[in-house]
Design an enzyme around this catalytic site. Structure first.
Site, PDB file in Angstrom:
ATOM      1  CB  SER A  32      -0.935   0.196   1.355  1.00  0.00           C
ATOM      2  OG  SER A  32      -1.831  -0.966   1.283  1.00  0.00           O
ATOM      3  CG  HIS A  63      -2.756  -2.226  -3.619  1.00  0.00           C
ATOM      4  ND1 HIS A  63      -1.764  -3.069  -3.278  1.00  0.00           N
ATOM      5  CD2 HIS A  63      -3.181  -1.795  -2.349  1.00  0.00           C
ATOM      6  CE1 HIS A  63      -1.505  -3.123  -2.012  1.00  0.00           C
ATOM      7  NE2 HIS A  63      -2.197  -2.449  -1.348  1.00  0.00           N
ATOM      8  CG  HIS A  85      -5.014  -6.884   0.469  1.00  0.00           C
ATOM      9  ND1 HIS A  85      -4.925  -5.896  -0.532  1.00  0.00           N
ATOM     10  CD2 HIS A  85      -3.977  -6.774   1.299  1.00  0.00           C
ATOM     11  CE1 HIS A  85      -4.022  -5.157  -0.534  1.00  0.00           C
ATOM     12  NE2 HIS A  85      -3.375  -5.487   0.523  1.00  0.00           N
ATOM     13  CE1 TYR A  87      -8.476  -4.693   1.700  1.00  0.00           C
ATOM     14  CE2 TYR A  87      -6.649  -5.673   3.027  1.00  0.00           C
ATOM     15  CZ  TYR A  87      -7.269  -4.594   2.170  1.00  0.00           C
ATOM     16  OH  TYR A  87      -6.243  -3.651   1.385  1.00  0.00           O
ATOM     17  CD  GLU A  88      -8.316  -6.270  -2.394  1.00  0.00           C
ATOM     18  OE1 GLU A  88      -8.600  -5.911  -3.537  1.00  0.00           O
ATOM     19  OE2 GLU A  88      -7.320  -6.700  -2.254  1.00  0.00           O
ATOM     20  CB  ALA A 115       1.261   0.006   4.513  1.00  0.00           C
ATOM     21  CG  MET A 213      -4.942  -5.715   7.042  1.00  0.00           C
ATOM     22  SD  MET A 213      -6.182  -4.618   6.638  1.00  0.00           S
ATOM     23  CE  MET A 213      -6.349  -3.347   8.196  1.00  0.00           C
ATOM     24  CB  SER A 214      -0.565  -7.978   2.780  1.00  0.00           C
ATOM     25  OG  SER A 214       0.581  -7.029   3.279  1.00  0.00           O
ATOM     26  CG  ASN A 237      -0.876   2.983  11.298  1.00  0.00           C
ATOM     27  OD1 ASN A 237      -0.688   2.453   9.879  1.00  0.00           O
ATOM     28  ND2 ASN A 237      -1.433   2.193  12.212  1.00  0.00           N
ATOM     29  CG  HIS A 249      -6.586   2.984   3.140  1.00  0.00           C
ATOM     30  ND1 HIS A 249      -5.574   2.142   3.657  1.00  0.00           N
ATOM     31  CD2 HIS A 249      -6.273   3.193   1.874  1.00  0.00           C
ATOM     32  CE1 HIS A 249      -5.092   1.719   2.390  1.00  0.00           C
ATOM     33  NE2 HIS A 249      -5.540   2.272   1.346  1.00  0.00           N
TER      34      HIS A 249
HETATM   35  N1  HPA Z   1      -3.098  -2.338  10.979  1.00  0.00           N
HETATM   36  C1  HPA Z   1      -3.323  -3.378   9.949  1.00  0.00           C
HETATM   37  N2  HPA Z   1      -2.744  -2.989   8.754  1.00  0.00           N
HETATM   38  C2  HPA Z   1      -2.116  -1.728   8.541  1.00  0.00           C
HETATM   39  C3  HPA Z   1      -1.925  -0.692   9.615  1.00  0.00           C
HETATM   40  C4  HPA Z   1      -2.286  -1.222  11.023  1.00  0.00           C
HETATM   41  O1  HPA Z   1      -2.439  -0.294  11.858  1.00  0.00           O
HETATM   42  N3  HPA Z   1      -1.175   0.204   9.160  1.00  0.00           N
HETATM   43  C5  HPA Z   1      -0.953  -0.071   7.695  1.00  0.00           C
HETATM   44  N4  HPA Z   1      -1.489  -1.354   7.326  1.00  0.00           N
END
Ligand code: HPA
Length: 274
Positions: A32, A63, A85, A87-88, A115, A213-214, A237, A249
């Site tokens: 990401s 993406h 992903h 989650y998609e 990310a 998440m990946s 973050n 996001h």
């Molecule tokens: N959690 C999960 N996935 C992420 C995060 C997070 O804080 N930041 C970027 N991708």
């Protein structure tokens, strides 16, 4: 439908024809906000995922869905800008198809970037970190179901998912640039919701430094096929509950963009050495 092995060979053949390159050596999956890395590379061939049978079309912002082929030092590098992903709603077969195709096309090294949220000791937004190991909290595996021995063994050893020599090369490249490169264990949460503060406390208690998440499904499939894996997280973050800021996001994409020069410099230095 033909089996996975045949579909991989077919798509690897299309990739070779479209890029004019019979083999690739290194595959880089851009996470990401990191997908613009190929923009700075002049001499490259672009192929849309739409032209690569079986490649899922990503829906997540940041993406794109383009594969780029380029030469870096002695390596023919295949960059995948855009990943699918769980989650998609994609199944793990779809999520791992692009990486499996790259390995079928010759790649012996797979570099997975993402990310991530930071929860490791002293880690902060903007940090780059080498993944030393992972924990699969999504509870799904790309290796579930019938196994095709032509791809890999039924039971895959997960001792050194992230090849120690490749981690050392990443640290050496960062040192040459005077960059700080952290390291830690990546915890895979399926998403798409960010984690709860309690989940982050659990990840920290269990030794996690990054959450995301990946990456884990692709790393697992790559090890199944015997490729070496390097994982690099860009911490965009502080993880949930670690600051008084809500997570978004937009922040993920903005922090990734702000770090893109550092990320790009590291990859310019590192990729020819893999
Ligand atoms: N959690 C999960 N996935 C992420 C995060 C997070 O804080 N930041 C970027 N991708």
């Amino acid at each position: 439908m033909t089996d996975l092995y045949e579909r991989l060979r077919r798509t690897a053949g299309v990739l070779a024809a479209r890029t004019g390159c019979e083999r690739h050596d290194v595959c880089v999956v851009l996470g990401s906000g990191l997908g613009s890395y190929p923009d700075r590379i002049g001499d490259k061939v672009a192929v849309s995922y739409r032209d690569l049978p079986g490649f899922p079309i990503p829906t997540a912002v940041g993406h794109a869905g383009t594969a780029y082929s380029t030469q870096m030092g002695g390596n023919r590098v295949l960059m995948l800008s855009g990943r699918a992903h769980a989650y998609e709603g994609h199944d793990t077969g779809a999520i791992t198809f692009a990486v499996r195709t790259a390995i079928t096309a010759g790649c012996r090294v797979v570099v997975l970037t993402n990310a991530a949220g930071a929860c490791g000791d002293g880690m902060a937004a903007g940090d780059l970190a080498v993944i030393t190991d992972h924990v699969n909290l999504a509870g799904i595996s790309p290796l579930a179901g019938p196994n095709d021995e032509r791809l890999g063994p039924r039971f895959t050893d997960m001792t050194d998912v992230y090849t120690p020599e490749l981690q050392a090369k990443a640290h050496a490249a960062a040192a040459r640039l005077g960059q700080t490169l952290r390291e830690g264990v990546y915890f895979w949460f399926q998403g798409p919701m960010f984690e709860t503060p309690a989940e982050i406390r659990m990840a920290m208690a269990l030794g996690g430094s990054m959450v995301g998440m990946s990456t884990v499904p692709e790393a697992t499939a790559a090890r199944h096929m015997g490729a070496q894996v390097l994982g690099i997280s860009l911490c965009t973050n502080l993880a949930a509950g670690m600051s008084d800021q809500p997570l978004s996001h937009t922040e993920v994409i903005e922090t990734a963009a702000a770090a893109s020069e550092r990320f790009s410099a590291l990859f310019d230095e590192l990729l020819p050495t893999l």
